[in-house]
Structure formats: structure tokens, C-alpha cells
Design a protein around this motif. Structure first.
Motif, PDB file in Angstrom:
ATOM      1  N   TYR A 194       9.947  -4.886 -25.115  1.00  0.00           N
ATOM      2  CA  TYR A 194       9.269  -3.630 -24.802  1.00  0.00           C
ATOM      3  C   TYR A 194       7.828  -3.919 -24.401  1.00  0.00           C
ATOM      4  CZ  TYR A 194       6.773   0.764 -25.619  1.00  0.00           C
ATOM      5  OH  TYR A 194       5.970   1.870 -25.482  1.00  0.00           O
ATOM      6  N   MET A 195       7.424  -3.372 -23.255  1.00  0.00           N
ATOM      7  CA  MET A 195       6.042  -3.512 -22.811  1.00  0.00           C
ATOM      8  C   MET A 195       5.340  -2.153 -22.939  1.00  0.00           C
ATOM      9  SD  MET A 195       3.461  -5.143 -21.912  1.00  0.00           S
ATOM     10  CE  MET A 195       4.232  -6.762 -21.755  1.00  0.00           C
ATOM     11  N   PRO A 196       4.440  -2.007 -23.914  1.00  0.00           N
ATOM     12  CA  PRO A 196       3.744  -0.734 -24.109  1.00  0.00           C
ATOM     13  C   PRO A 196       2.555  -0.592 -23.168  1.00  0.00           C
ATOM     14  CG  PRO A 196       3.031  -2.304 -25.755  1.00  0.00           C
ATOM     15  CD  PRO A 196       4.079  -3.005 -24.925  1.00  0.00           C
ATOM     16  N   ASN A 197       1.948   0.560 -23.218  1.00  0.00           N
ATOM     17  CA  ASN A 197       0.690   0.799 -22.516  1.00  0.00           C
ATOM     18  C   ASN A 197      -0.420   0.068 -23.286  1.00  0.00           C
ATOM     19  OD1 ASN A 197      -1.707   1.791 -21.452  1.00  0.00           O
ATOM     20  ND2 ASN A 197      -0.988   3.903 -21.342  1.00  0.00           N
ATOM     21  N   LEU A 198      -1.147  -0.811 -22.606  1.00  0.00           N
ATOM     22  CA  LEU A 198      -2.184  -1.611 -23.255  1.00  0.00           C
ATOM     23  C   LEU A 198      -3.595  -1.180 -22.853  1.00  0.00           C
ATOM     24  CD1 LEU A 198      -0.565  -5.152 -22.847  1.00  0.00           C
ATOM     25  CD2 LEU A 198      -0.480  -3.645 -24.857  1.00  0.00           C
ATOM     26  N   SER A 199      -3.733   0.031 -22.340  1.00  0.00           N
ATOM     27  CA  SER A 199      -5.025   0.468 -21.806  1.00  0.00           C
ATOM     28  C   SER A 199      -6.117   0.556 -22.866  1.00  0.00           C
ATOM     29  CB  SER A 199      -4.874   1.821 -21.109  1.00  0.00           C
ATOM     30  OG  SER A 199      -4.399   2.807 -22.005  1.00  0.00           O
ATOM     31  N   TRP A 200      -5.751   0.544 -24.144  1.00  0.00           N
ATOM     32  CA  TRP A 200      -6.733   0.604 -25.223  1.00  0.00           C
ATOM     33  C   TRP A 200      -7.453  -0.736 -25.406  1.00  0.00           C
ATOM     34  CZ3 TRP A 200      -5.814  -3.045 -28.962  1.00  0.00           C
ATOM     35  CH2 TRP A 200      -4.522  -3.589 -29.003  1.00  0.00           C
ATOM     36  N   TRP A 201      -6.908  -1.803 -24.833  1.00  0.00           N
ATOM     37  CA  TRP A 201      -7.370  -3.170 -25.075  1.00  0.00           C
ATOM     38  C   TRP A 201      -8.400  -3.577 -24.037  1.00  0.00           C
ATOM     39  CZ3 TRP A 201      -3.379  -7.773 -25.414  1.00  0.00           C
ATOM     40  CH2 TRP A 201      -3.732  -8.614 -26.468  1.00  0.00           C
ATOM     41  N   GLU A 202      -9.072  -4.702 -24.267  1.00  0.00           N
ATOM     42  CA  GLU A 202     -10.037  -5.224 -23.298  1.00  0.00           C
ATOM     43  C   GLU A 202      -9.294  -5.790 -22.086  1.00  0.00           C
ATOM     44  OE1 GLU A 202     -12.250  -8.162 -25.352  1.00  0.00           O
ATOM     45  OE2 GLU A 202     -13.239  -6.743 -26.722  1.00  0.00           O
ATOM     46  N   GLU A 203      -9.895  -5.628 -20.906  1.00  0.00           N
ATOM     47  CA  GLU A 203      -9.217  -6.004 -19.665  1.00  0.00           C
ATOM     48  C   GLU A 203      -8.839  -7.484 -19.636  1.00  0.00           C
ATOM     49  OE1 GLU A 203      -9.918  -5.766 -14.807  1.00  0.00           O
ATOM     50  OE2 GLU A 203     -11.302  -4.777 -16.192  1.00  0.00           O
ATOM     51  N   GLU A 204      -9.722  -8.347 -20.100  1.00  0.00           N
ATOM     52  CA  GLU A 204      -9.432  -9.777 -20.085  1.00  0.00           C
ATOM     53  C   GLU A 204      -8.262 -10.113 -20.994  1.00  0.00           C
ATOM     54  OE1 GLU A 204     -11.678 -14.073 -20.961  1.00  0.00           O
ATOM     55  OE2 GLU A 204     -12.837 -12.208 -20.888  1.00  0.00           O
ATOM     56  N   ALA A 205      -8.222  -9.471 -22.158  1.00  0.00           N
ATOM     57  CA  ALA A 205      -7.122  -9.705 -23.095  1.00  0.00           C
ATOM     58  C   ALA A 205      -5.810  -9.199 -22.516  1.00  0.00           C
ATOM     59  CB  ALA A 205      -7.418  -9.019 -24.429  1.00  0.00           C
ATOM     60  N   ILE A 206      -5.854  -8.056 -21.844  1.00  0.00           N
ATOM     61  CA  ILE A 206      -4.646  -7.506 -21.217  1.00  0.00           C
ATOM     62  C   ILE A 206      -4.088  -8.478 -20.185  1.00  0.00           C
ATOM     63  CG2 ILE A 206      -3.740  -5.660 -19.750  1.00  0.00           C
ATOM     64  CD1 ILE A 206      -5.766  -3.775 -21.025  1.00  0.00           C
ATOM     65  N   ASP A 207      -4.963  -8.966 -19.332  1.00  0.00           N
ATOM     66  CA  ASP A 207      -4.513  -9.874 -18.263  1.00  0.00           C
ATOM     67  C   ASP A 207      -3.870 -11.137 -18.831  1.00  0.00           C
ATOM     68  OD1 ASP A 207      -5.434  -8.103 -16.384  1.00  0.00           O
ATOM     69  OD2 ASP A 207      -7.336  -9.142 -16.049  1.00  0.00           O
ATOM     70  N   SER A 208      -4.481 -11.711 -19.854  1.00  0.00           N
ATOM     71  CA  SER A 208      -3.933 -12.930 -20.451  1.00  0.00           C
ATOM     72  C   SER A 208      -2.577 -12.666 -21.096  1.00  0.00           C
ATOM     73  CB  SER A 208      -4.912 -13.497 -21.493  1.00  0.00           C
ATOM     74  OG  SER A 208      -6.125 -13.875 -20.892  1.00  0.00           O
ATOM     75  N   TYR A 209      -2.484 -11.537 -21.772  1.00  0.00           N
ATOM     76  CA  TYR A 209      -1.240 -11.177 -22.453  1.00  0.00           C
ATOM     77  C   TYR A 209      -0.115 -10.944 -21.452  1.00  0.00           C
ATOM     78  CZ  TYR A 209       1.868  -8.828 -25.780  1.00  0.00           C
ATOM     79  OH  TYR A 209       2.940  -8.484 -26.575  1.00  0.00           O
ATOM     80  N   LEU A 210      -0.400 -10.159 -20.413  1.00  0.00           N
ATOM     81  CA  LEU A 210       0.623  -9.851 -19.415  1.00  0.00           C
ATOM     82  C   LEU A 210       1.067 -11.099 -18.657  1.00  0.00           C
ATOM     83  CD1 LEU A 210      -0.640  -6.461 -17.940  1.00  0.00           C
ATOM     84  CD2 LEU A 210       1.141  -6.838 -19.652  1.00  0.00           C
ATOM     85  N   ASP A 211       0.130 -11.966 -18.352  1.00  0.00           N
ATOM     86  CA  ASP A 211       0.479 -13.211 -17.669  1.00  0.00           C
ATOM     87  C   ASP A 211       1.429 -14.055 -18.521  1.00  0.00           C
ATOM     88  OD1 ASP A 211      -1.073 -12.505 -15.521  1.00  0.00           O
ATOM     89  OD2 ASP A 211      -2.761 -13.805 -16.050  1.00  0.00           O
TER      90      ASP A 211
END
Length: 306
Positions: free
Chosen positions: A112-129
Motif C-alpha cells: 500500500y502506498m499512502p499519501n506522503l504529503s505530510w513528510w519532507e520532500e527530500e524524504a518522500i523522494d528517497s522513500y518512493l525511489d
């Protein structure tokens, strides 16, 4: 005291997710939904949210070695019939879970991939990658909201219309995902569609009228129920239909425990039985002789006794 043997005991579902102290999502949602669908939850804590029912303020990740030790210790003791992966907090933990999953390649993995908009942009990018490169090749069914999956898997989409569920499934398949369940696809007249797709075909779809209320924890609820139903031997289309029906009833019975969003009532079916017993008492009848209504969703065969 009699115990059930391995042939009649509930199927085990291992879930990797963060603890959610509000009870809206995370492991709380997973455990409740998995139990409701007649399976036994093996809950691996990957971290903890700092949140209430309105918003997520922060998240603390567990060390990936601690996650690995939790999972492998349980897996060495109990057979697992499905693996569910929610938000696990860090690329390192994604890597650790992917390695575990590769050792159990015959077990379906529902991510499951949730909405991560609450997180910092750099952390989001690393996680999604990391999730795209390491987890998706291990994933049997990817679940996510239409807008979240669109932004993640088709960031350069240039079509005149928004991507279809098959477009998103095609993007996911390029990383090894055979099936994608896309939720919340906008439809006219305040309806949304939920579509199970491959790049070649729509395998199942069901539309619901859009709720005006805002819910927290719907995605974890749906994914955990789907995982349990697959673990119990349902085919993918039947499990998807049953999980969507379960979610719809959970949202319809949702409640607001705090000052924020509404939380799905994942035990709505138990409340229905309690109400029936109370009604029998009010009429002066013996509750043991009262006929209880069937729950508004079908429990898996090996879950009806629990």
C-alpha cells in the motif's frame, strides 16, 4: 482447553507498518481488518507516527535490524499466507523487507502506498525511489489512491485526460507488479471508481458514492482486508470485491473519536450482532434463541468460527 490444528487454524498474515497512536491507520487498522476477515495478524512494528485523527506531525523509524529480527523470528515459527506492507518509514527498512520477501517469493505481497504529503520532500523522494526499485519487484498487488499513484508512477503524464487505472497498472508493471488496485478514481455525479487492473485488462471495478466526510485509515483498512482474504484462499477478483465491500461498510459505520477526521469502524459487524442481542433482550426474548442477522459482508470460510 482444546486448540485448533494447523489445518483449521486461521491463516497468518504478516504486516509491516508503523504504530498509529490515534487508531486511525497503521498497525491498529491492519490488526482489526485482518482479524475481521478471519486471519491472524503477525504485526511487525516498523516505527511510530506522532499524529492525531486530523494530521500526521512526525514519524520515527525503527532500525532496520530490529524490523528484520521481529519478522524473521515470527516467520521461523509460523507459516505465513500473505504479506502486507504499509508505510515503513525509511529506504533502509524497505530494503530489509524486500530481502525478507525475496526469501518467501511464493507468498503474495500486497503493498500500500499512502499519501506522503505530510513528510519532507527530500524524504518522500528517497522513500518512493527505494520502494519503486526494491519493493515493487516483490509486489503481487499494489494498492493506492488514483492521485497518489499518478503522481508517483506517472510524474511526466502529458495526456489531455487523467491516466486510467490501466495506465497506472502499466507503469507499475514496468517494475514487476502484475496487479494494481487503484482507488478513488473520480467519476461524474459524486461517484468514485475502484479498479483492479493489469496493463491489458480491467479485472474488477466497483463504484461507490463519494462520502462527504474525510476519513483517516481507509487505505490501510482496505489493503489489510485484501491481504487476509487472499491468505484465506479467495481468488483475486473475489477478494477485491469482498475487501471493497468491507471497507464501504467500515466507512459507513465510521465514527469520530476525537476532533479530527472520521475513523472507519472496522468492527461494525460485531456491533451489529450486539445490537441484535440487545433487541432480543428488549422484547423479553431469550437471546440464546434469537436469530442474529448475517453480517453485511461474507466472512471467509475458515474465519466464521472466530
Amino acid at each position: 482447553m482444546e486448540t485448533e490444528d494447523s489445518e483449521t487454524s486461521p491463516a497468518c498474515v504478516m504486516t509491516f507498518n508503523a504504530n498509529d497512536p490515534s487508531g486511525a491507520g497503521g498497525l491498529t487498522a491492519d490488526i482489526s481488518a485482518i482479524a475481521s476477515a478471519g486471519a491472524h495478524a503477525l504485526a511487525v512494528v516498523t516505527g511510530a507516527y506522532v499524529r492525531d485523527t486530523a494530521e500526521i506531525f512526525d514519524h520515527t523509524s525503527f532500525d532496520e535490524d530490529a524490523v528484520t529480527e521481529q519478522a524473521r523470528t515470527a516467520l521461523e515459527d509460523m507459516p505465513v499466507a500473505a504479506i502486507k506492507v504499509g508505510f515503513v518509514g525509511s529506504p533502509e527498512t524497505i530494503s530489509a523487507i524486500a530481502e525478507i520477501a525475496s526469501d518467501y517469493a511464493d507468498v503474495p505481497l500486497i503493498a500500500y502506498m499512502p499519501n506522503l504529503s505530510w513528510w519532507e520532500e527530500e524524504a518522500i523522494d528517497s522513500y518512493l525511489d527505494a520502494f519503486r526499485e526494491l519493493m515493487l519487484p516483490q509486489t503481487t498487488v499494489l494498492v493506492g489512491n488514483h492521485s497518489s499513484l499518478w503522481r508517483w508512477l506517472l510524474p511526466d503524464w502529458t495526456g489531455d485526460k487523467s491516466p486510467t487505472a490501466r495506465d497506472i497498472a502499466k507503469a507499475a508493471s514496468e517494475f514487476g507488479v502484475p496487479y494494481t488496485l487503484v482507488t478513488g478514481v473520480p467519476l461524474p455525479d459524486q461517484f468514485i471508481d475502484n479498479v483492479l487492473a493489469t496493463p491489458q485488462a480491467i479485472l474488477y471495478s466497483e463504484k461507490f458514492e463519494r462520502f462527504e466526510a474525510v476519513f483517516a485509515g481507509a487505505g490501510d483498512t482496505l489493503t489489510a482486508a485484501l491481504s487476509a482474504l487472499l491468505a484465506n484462499g479467495h481468488n483475486l477478483q473475489a477478494a477485491t470485491a469482498e475487501a471493497l465491500t468491507y471497507l464501504d461498510h467500515s466507512l459507513d459505520a465510521g465514527f469520530r473519536p476525537g476532533m479530527g477526521n472520521i475513523v472507519p469502524d472496522r468492527l461494525f459487524w460485531a456491533q451489529a450482532e450486539d445490537d441484535a442481542i440487545d433487541a432480543g433482550d428488549d422484547e423479553g426474548s431469550d437471546p440464546d434463541e434469537s436469530l442474529l442477522p448475517l453480517p453485511p459482508f461474507d466472512l471467509p470460510t475458515n474465519g466464521t468460527k472466530h
